[in-house]
Write an enzyme that holds these catalytic residues in place. Structure first.
Site, PDB file in Angstrom:
ATOM      1  N   GLY A 131      -1.185  31.727  -5.722  1.00  9.54           N
ATOM      2  CA  GLY A 131      -0.636  31.292  -6.998  1.00  9.54           C
ATOM      3  C   GLY A 131       0.468  32.153  -7.568  1.00  9.54           C
ATOM      4  O   GLY A 131       1.241  31.722  -8.429  1.00  9.54           O
TER       5      GLY A 131
ATOM      6  N   TYR B 272       3.020  25.101  -4.653  1.00  9.09           N
ATOM      7  CA  TYR B 272       1.829  25.828  -4.221  1.00  9.09           C
ATOM      8  C   TYR B 272       2.211  27.010  -3.338  1.00  9.09           C
ATOM      9  O   TYR B 272       3.286  27.044  -2.733  1.00  9.09           O
ATOM     10  CB  TYR B 272       0.851  24.912  -3.476  1.00  9.09           C
ATOM     11  CG  TYR B 272       1.273  24.522  -2.073  1.00  9.09           C
ATOM     12  CD1 TYR B 272       0.924  25.313  -0.976  1.00  9.09           C
ATOM     13  CD2 TYR B 272       2.020  23.370  -1.840  1.00  9.09           C
ATOM     14  CE1 TYR B 272       1.308  24.955   0.315  1.00  9.09           C
ATOM     15  CE2 TYR B 272       2.404  23.004  -0.562  1.00  9.09           C
ATOM     16  CZ  TYR B 272       2.047  23.809   0.513  1.00  9.09           C
ATOM     17  OH  TYR B 272       2.433  23.465   1.792  1.00  9.09           O
ATOM     18  N   CYS B 273       1.316  27.998  -3.289  1.00 11.72           N
ATOM     19  CA  CYS B 273       1.468  29.156  -2.402  1.00 11.72           C
ATOM     20  C   CYS B 273       0.065  29.656  -2.065  1.00 11.72           C
ATOM     21  O   CYS B 273      -0.920  28.962  -2.329  1.00 11.72           O
ATOM     22  CB  CYS B 273       2.332  30.238  -3.051  1.00 11.72           C
ATOM     23  SG  CYS B 273       1.688  30.857  -4.624  1.00 11.72           S
ATOM     24  N   THR B 274      -0.046  30.842  -1.512  1.00 19.02           N
ATOM     25  CA  THR B 274      -1.346  31.319  -1.038  1.00 19.02           C
ATOM     26  C   THR B 274      -2.362  31.505  -2.165  1.00 19.02           C
ATOM     27  O   THR B 274      -3.471  30.980  -2.113  1.00 19.02           O
ATOM     28  CB  THR B 274      -1.181  32.649  -0.273  1.00 19.02           C
ATOM     29  OG1 THR B 274      -0.212  32.479   0.755  1.00 19.02           O
ATOM     30  CG2 THR B 274      -2.505  33.087   0.344  1.00 19.02           C
TER      31      THR B 274
ATOM     32  N   ILE C 116      -3.690  28.048  -2.429  1.00 13.79           N
ATOM     33  CA  ILE C 116      -4.389  27.433  -1.298  1.00 13.79           C
ATOM     34  C   ILE C 116      -5.822  27.944  -1.182  1.00 13.79           C
ATOM     35  O   ILE C 116      -6.751  27.180  -0.888  1.00 13.79           O
ATOM     36  CB  ILE C 116      -3.629  27.725   0.012  1.00 13.79           C
ATOM     37  CG1 ILE C 116      -2.212  27.139  -0.060  1.00 13.79           C
ATOM     38  CG2 ILE C 116      -4.376  27.167   1.217  1.00 13.79           C
ATOM     39  CD1 ILE C 116      -1.277  27.707   1.005  1.00 13.79           C
TER      40      ILE C 116
END
Length: 310
Positions: free
Chosen positions: A182, A178-180, A207
């Protein structure tokens, strides 16, 4: 009622003559009255823009109308004021700096982890055979991260490829990246697959989308964003604070940039230390003659330096 919106989005899609596209796209964004930051490369678009609801709707419609970008997934936030001061649209070699520029090696349109919608991601995160992998930088996951997530000691995403060997012990697990928003997971998950990880997933929309569609459950702390809001709330189900003040160690959800422009370190800092250190990360930074005036936010608009005559 909030009168403005902020859009976060990306799209991996080939753009011919991307440098010319960037210049023309900047003109288009300005014609709508938008402010923000967009990166254009031959591999696609990566942007955060902000403006009135009408301008944002017109922008999304224009992007969706372009057959290259119809799959673009916009994350929309209602905001009290625009999240930027100016409009920038720049051409670069990648839309997120990873050092993985060769499309014959890493191409998110050909190979990437299985996309999980927020509800499905939430169902999987507590399974025993699952590893939740944060592919963001230190200052981002120090501010907030998923419960029990594996974090990496990296200053920038371009350092991620050097960490693959450290992750080898998870090859027999389901790896959920996961990241901010995508965008980093598209390349991170593809790289993991190429290194022998067989069961790789990624949180679709990152997120931000998870907060909107799944209530942000089990995301601890706040999420760092790349605009003048600096950090946003994600979890409306079981929120908590995990970040501590860089200066004194007290629990605080606040993140700033050091007021010394030659440092500009991203740090979490409580209000008391911010006032005492004038928004700097340390006493030496307070003495820098170019120290910026701290207004309590820790966000500073970049001001071009004057060109000195030779």
């Amino acid at each position: 009622m909030k009168k403005f919106q902020t859009l976060l989005y990306y799209c991996y899609s080939p753009i011919a003559d991307a440098e010319l596209f960037a210049a023309e796209h900047l003109t288009f964004c300005k014609s709508l009255g938008l402010v923000g930051r967009i990166i254009v490369a031959e591999e696609g678009l990566n942007g955060t823009v902000s403006g009135t609801q009408k301008a944002c709707e017109a922008y999304m419609a224009a992007i969706k109308a372009d057959e290259r970008f119809t799959k673009t997934d916009f994350k929309v936030d209602d905001v009290a004021e625009p999240s930027f001061i100016k409009m920038h649209c720049r051409y670069k070699s990648e839309i997120v700096h990873s050092g993985l520029r060769d499309p014959n090696v890493i191409d998110p349109n050909k190979e990437t982890g299985k996309h999980l919608e927020p509800a499905d991601f939430q169902k999987m995160i507590d399974q025993e055979d699952v590893v939740i992998l944060d592919v963001r930088s230190n200052y981002e996951h120090n501010l907030g991260r998923f419960k029990n997530a594996v974090t990496l000691d990296i200053e920038n995403f371009r350092d991620f490829p050097n960490k693959i060997n450290e992750l080898a012990k998870y090859k027999n697990k389901k790896v959920l990246t996961y990241c901010t928003g995508g965008i980093k997971c598209e390349k991170a998950s593809a790289l993991l697959l190429q290194h022998g990880f067989e069961d790789v997933y990624q949180l679709h929309g990152g997120i931000i989308k998870y907060g909107k569609e799944a209530g942000g459950k089990d995301f601890e702390g706040k999420c760092y964003v790349f605009d003048n809001r600096i950090a946003v709330d994600v979890n409306s189900v079981n929120p908590t604070i995990v970040s501590t003040c860089y200066s004194c160690g007290k629990v605080t959800p606040k993140m700033i940039n050091c007021a010394n422009p030659e440092c500009n370190e991203h740090i979490t800092q409580c209000d008391d230390c911010g006032d005492e250190l004038l928004g700097c990360c340390s006493a030496p930074c307070m003495t820098n003659p170019r120290r910026r005036t701290y207004d309590g936010t820790g966000y500073y608009v970049k001001v071009p330096q004057p060109i000195l005559a030779k």
